[in-house]
Design an enzyme around this catalytic site. Structure first.
Site, PDB file in Angstrom:
ATOM      1  N   ILE A 198       0.835  -1.195   0.000  1.00 38.70           N
ATOM      2  CA  ILE A 198       0.000   0.000   0.000  1.00 38.70           C
ATOM      3  C   ILE A 198       0.869   1.244   0.000  1.00 38.70           C
ATOM      4  CG2 ILE A 198      -1.647   1.331   1.378  1.00 38.70           C
ATOM      5  CD1 ILE A 198      -2.936  -1.312   2.214  1.00 38.70           C
ATOM      6  N   ILE A 202       2.817  -3.413  11.307  1.00 42.37           N
ATOM      7  CA  ILE A 202       3.188  -4.827  11.324  1.00 42.37           C
ATOM      8  C   ILE A 202       2.074  -5.629  12.002  1.00 42.37           C
ATOM      9  CG2 ILE A 202       5.674  -4.371  11.416  1.00 42.37           C
ATOM     10  CD1 ILE A 202       5.518  -5.110  14.441  1.00 42.37           C
ATOM     11  N   THR A 203       2.145  -6.943  11.879  1.00 42.62           N
ATOM     12  CA  THR A 203       1.262  -7.837  12.628  1.00 42.62           C
ATOM     13  C   THR A 203       2.113  -8.843  13.399  1.00 42.62           C
ATOM     14  OG1 THR A 203       1.067  -9.354  10.746  1.00 42.62           O
ATOM     15  CG2 THR A 203      -0.644  -7.655  10.979  1.00 42.62           C
ATOM     16  N   TYR A 242      -3.240  -5.846  17.264  1.00 45.99           N
ATOM     17  CA  TYR A 242      -3.384  -5.077  16.016  1.00 45.99           C
ATOM     18  C   TYR A 242      -4.671  -4.250  16.018  1.00 45.99           C
ATOM     19  CZ  TYR A 242      -3.463  -4.328  10.911  1.00 45.99           C
ATOM     20  OH  TYR A 242      -3.498  -3.779   9.644  1.00 45.99           O
TER      21      TYR A 242
END
Length: 246
Positions: free
Chosen positions: A15, A90-91, A152
């Site tokens: 993205i 981030i995850t 998250y």
């Protein structure tokens, strides 16, 4: 259109790269940060082959001092930052009863605390110049939650709380602050998910497909224009109809 200096954090991701492309096409000077010099150099060369020049500056969004140095370097190379897109994320997925403190903090630091670290060094200059555009890239899961993503979802929901407070504080200074919350987009990370899992995700999307990075980038760039000066404190949900809350 006035040429401005834009910073997109995490600009080398799926993205992020699309946002960088769109901002450059609008005639802006665009910068992004990096930590891994080899990966950044490969990305820079790939963009150059498209005729896109990007100001690359080393910077870790989790480290406040690193962010201050990054902003200073961009100011020196490209001018004061007038458009900021907080895109880095981030995850570290796992169910909460198995989640470690480090998994929680890694995600909160990169997705939420980074908004403070990057925005704080630019906001005063925006207020002085009486113009600025700030966009947070949140997520559909910050709105509806997601199994295995308590860290998250909490961080992404917090990003919009940051948006609406910052929008109120800075509206009279010509600064707009908005959130874009993408649904499931066909980035490398999502496409790496097993096909049967992707099919289950797509089955929940009324439009019947994943989004594209370009669709997200188009919306982000829309919110950075002069013509959107009356749009602030909003959360633009782009998810193919998967989540239709107010």
């Amino acid at each position: 259109m006035t040429q401005r200096t834009a910073l997109v954090t995490g600009g080398t991701g799926g993205i992020g790269t699309a946002i960088v492309r769109y901002l450059v096409k609008q005639g802006h000077r665009v910068a992004t940060n990096y930590r891994d010099e080899a990966k950044a150099d490969a990305w820079r060369k790939a963009m150059a082959q498209e005729g896109i020049e990007v100001c690359m500056v080393q910077g870790d969004v989790v480290d406040p001092t690193s962010c201050e140095n990054m902003i200073s370097a961009i100011h020196h190379k490209c001018g004061p930052i007038e458009i900021l897109v907080n895109n880095a994320g981030i995850t570290r997925d796992t169910t909460f009863h198995k989640m470690t403190y480090q998994q929680w903090m890694d995600v909160v630091n990169t997705n939420l605390n980074a908004c403070f670290n990057v925005t704080r060094p630019v906001i005063e200059d925006m207020r002085t110049r009486k113009w600025g555009r700030i966009v947070q890239i949140s997520s559909i899961n910050g709105l509806k939650g997601q199994y295995g993503q308590a860290n998250y979802a909490a961080a992404k929901a917090g990003m919009h709380g940051f948006t609406i407070s910052l929008a109120q504080e800075n509206a009279r200074f010509g600064i707009t602050v908005n959130t874009v919350s993408p649904g499931y987009v066909a980035t490398d990370m999502v496409m790496a998910v097993p096909e049967e899992v992707r099919e289950k995700i797509i089955a929940q999307i009324p439009v019947g497909r994943l989004g594209t990075p370009e669709e997200i980038a188009h919306a982000v760039v829309f919110l950075t224009t002069d013509e959107t000066s009356w749009i602030t404190g909003t959360n633009l949900k782009i998810n193919g109809g998967q989540y239709m809350g107010w």
